[in-house]
Design an enzyme around this catalytic site. Structure first.
Site, PDB file in Angstrom:
ATOM      1  N   HIS A 126     -46.390  34.294 -13.853  1.00  0.00           N
ATOM      2  CA  HIS A 126     -46.251  35.500 -14.385  1.00  0.00           C
ATOM      3  C   HIS A 126     -46.915  36.787 -13.567  1.00  0.00           C
ATOM      4  O   HIS A 126     -46.706  37.841 -13.700  1.00  0.00           O
ATOM      5  CB  HIS A 126     -46.871  35.762 -15.939  1.00  0.00           C
ATOM      6  N   SER A 156     -49.653  34.858 -20.658  1.00  0.00           N
ATOM      7  CA  SER A 156     -48.212  35.452 -20.975  1.00  0.00           C
ATOM      8  C   SER A 156     -48.296  36.117 -22.329  1.00  0.00           C
ATOM      9  O   SER A 156     -47.306  36.725 -22.737  1.00  0.00           O
ATOM     10  CB  SER A 156     -47.110  34.371 -21.121  1.00  0.00           C
ATOM     11  N   LYS A 161     -38.928  33.239 -12.283  1.00  0.00           N
ATOM     12  CA  LYS A 161     -39.418  34.600 -12.935  1.00  0.00           C
ATOM     13  C   LYS A 161     -39.016  35.410 -12.167  1.00  0.00           C
ATOM     14  O   LYS A 161     -37.738  36.007 -11.869  1.00  0.00           O
ATOM     15  CB  LYS A 161     -40.720  34.319 -13.556  1.00  0.00           C
TER      16      LYS A 161
HETATM   17  C1  LIG Z   1     -43.072  29.721 -16.977  1.00  0.00           C
HETATM   18  C2  LIG Z   1     -44.258  29.143 -16.451  1.00  0.00           C
HETATM   19  C3  LIG Z   1     -44.326  27.833 -15.832  1.00  0.00           C
HETATM   20  C4  LIG Z   1     -43.240  26.985 -15.685  1.00  0.00           C
HETATM   21  O1  LIG Z   1     -42.357  27.390 -14.754  1.00  0.00           O
HETATM   22  P1  LIG Z   1     -40.847  26.705 -14.436  1.00  0.00           P
HETATM   23  O2  LIG Z   1     -40.755  26.970 -12.965  1.00  0.00           O
HETATM   24  O3  LIG Z   1     -39.857  27.292 -15.440  1.00  0.00           O
HETATM   25  O4  LIG Z   1     -40.851  25.216 -14.775  1.00  0.00           O
HETATM   26  C5  LIG Z   1     -45.308  27.288 -15.189  1.00  0.00           C
HETATM   27  N1  LIG Z   1     -46.711  27.957 -15.546  1.00  0.00           N
HETATM   28  C6  LIG Z   1     -46.685  29.118 -15.957  1.00  0.00           C
HETATM   29  C7  LIG Z   1     -47.887  30.044 -16.259  1.00  0.00           C
HETATM   30  C8  LIG Z   1     -45.547  29.788 -16.645  1.00  0.00           C
HETATM   31  O5  LIG Z   1     -45.625  30.855 -16.908  1.00  0.00           O
END
Ligand SMILES: *Cc1c(COP(=O)(O)O)cnc(C)c1O
Length: 396
Positions: A211, A183, A242
């Site tokens: 992501h 990220s 996301k």
């Molecule tokens: C955002 C993210 C998470 C967490 O996801 P949620 O569903 O908000 O708990 C886990 N792993 C990665 C790589 C992320 O970017």
């Protein structure tokens, strides 16, 4: 007793403040989207949400969520295995498996839970987890909860991964764990090479597509599509928070026996509430939308290319990536904060990151592009970048 503890907490909070790491939340009074309204009535263009496909305010998903509530109620008041499974939970799991070309899937309240509950049921102290050093906090926590031996390799560094695989050869089973897209830089994990090494050293492969799903790959289906690794990755985890709508919810998908055992033993699944019908209903509609058309992914990719080309032409130093994350490098921590604040004054929300979130001397502004951005949004953001960049001496 609280007096002493309170003093300790106050001191800790003051330290966070002094280090310039105190996080403050901005109240948004509109729906999430490309354009948002703040509490003081001002408007801003949002370039820091994970809203990659622009679905966070999708009328079609809102309608599907409402319909699901009308038909199946508000909440489940149960975990899955007691009395918290509706037909649609299984339908959504099947839709996820279809999207990723896997056998089956299992839903969680969040991807944080999916990662927290994926290693411990599958591996023991006889086994090894070989984890990328830039993996998400939830993978790190998941690894901590498991008794397997831990190995860490430098970010996307295949020579280091190979060395760690060699070190772990005496273990019973080995699993390589990686984010699909990291990220901070927006770089994509080299899944083809990871899978080659996994085969050479007899290891399983786990990738977190949070992501990358909806973003990378010709039609946005993630890293397996991008690197033609279908059938070579054993476990995928991901989020519905996301690209996939932006609400909440997580999943693990992969080989049948893996999913079956997680359903028996994964603690965040067994001991936490089922996803509510509205999330499940909207999730099903979302996968239907993505199956019908690739328009949103195409638009997102066009936006990425457009933004990146204009920014590079203006003289900005951009990390080359294939994701919807664009790191505008500044290499100076205070400058990154000044830059982000000046952008906010121009009505553009972007995030300034610096140590310890990124390595020392690697401060940057992170921009996240979305299918929701229209050309005029991009042009306004680019114009603001150029104005602020010149004011702060970043570009000429
Ligand atoms: C955002 C993210 C998470 C967490 O996801 P949620 O569903 O908000 O708990 C886990 N792993 C990665 C790589 C992320 O970017």
């Amino acid at each position: 007793m609280y007096g002493k503890f309170q003093k300790y907490l106050q001191d800790t909070l003051a330290e966070i403040e002094e280090a310039g790491l105190y996080k403050r939340e901005r109240n948004i009074v509109s729906a999430q989207g490309a354009e948002i309204t703040l509490q003081d009535g001002s408007k801003a263009l949002n370039f820091c949400a994970n809203n990659y496909l622009g679905l966070a305010d999708s009328p079609r998903l809102i309608e599907a969520a409402k319909k699901a509530m009308d038909e199946r109620g508000y909440g489940m008041s149960s975990v899955r295995f007691i009395c918290g499974t509706q037909d649609r939970h299984r339908e959504l799991e099947k839709a996820i498996a279809k999207y990723f070309h896997t056998d089956d899937a299992i839903l969680y309240a969040a991807c944080f839970d999916a990662n927290g509950g994926v290693f411990e049921p599958l591996l023991t102290a006889e086994d090894a987890i070989i984890s990328d050093s830039l993996n998400h906090a939830s993978i790190i926590d998941g690894v901590r909860l498991c008794k397997a031996q831990r190995f860490r390799y430098a970010n996307a560094d295949m020579a280091d991964l190979e060395a760690k695989l060699q070190e772990a050869q005496s273990c019973r089973f080995r699993i390589i764990a990686t984010d699909g897209v990291f990220s901070m830089d927006g770089n994509v994990a080299p899944m083809d090479k990871i899978c080659d090494l996994a085969e050479k050293y007899d290891a399983l492969v786990m990738v977190d597509e949070s992501h990358s799903a909806g973003v990378v790959g010709k039609t946005g289906h993630g890293v397996a599509e991008q690197f033609n690794c279908y059938g070579r990755i054993d476990i995928f985890t991901g989020t519905l928070g996301k690209a996939f709508g932006g609400a909440v919810g997580g999943f693990t998908t992969g080989r049948q026996e893996i999913i079956d055992l997680l359903r028996q033993r994964s603690r965040p699944y067994l001991f936490s509430n089922s996803l509510p019908p509205m999330i499940v209903g909207a999730g099903l509609e979302m996968f239907k939308m993505l199956e019908e058309s690739n328009e949103l992914h195409d638009r997102q990719q066009e936006n990425v290319v457009y933004f990146r080309e204009k920014m590079m032409a203006a003289g900005f130093d951009i990390k080359p990536t294939q994701s919807a994350i664009c790191a505008v490098m500044l290499y100076d921590a205070p400058l990154s904060q000044k830059f982000a604040a000046a952008m906010a004054k121009e009505g553009i929300f972007v995030t300034g990151f610096y140590y310890p979130v990124v390595p020392k001397g690697q401060a940057r502004i992170r921009v996240q592009l979305s299918a929701a951005h229209r050309k005029e949004h991009l042009d306004k953001a680019i114009a603001a970048f150029i104005k602020v960049g010149k004011e702060l001496g970043v570009i000429k």
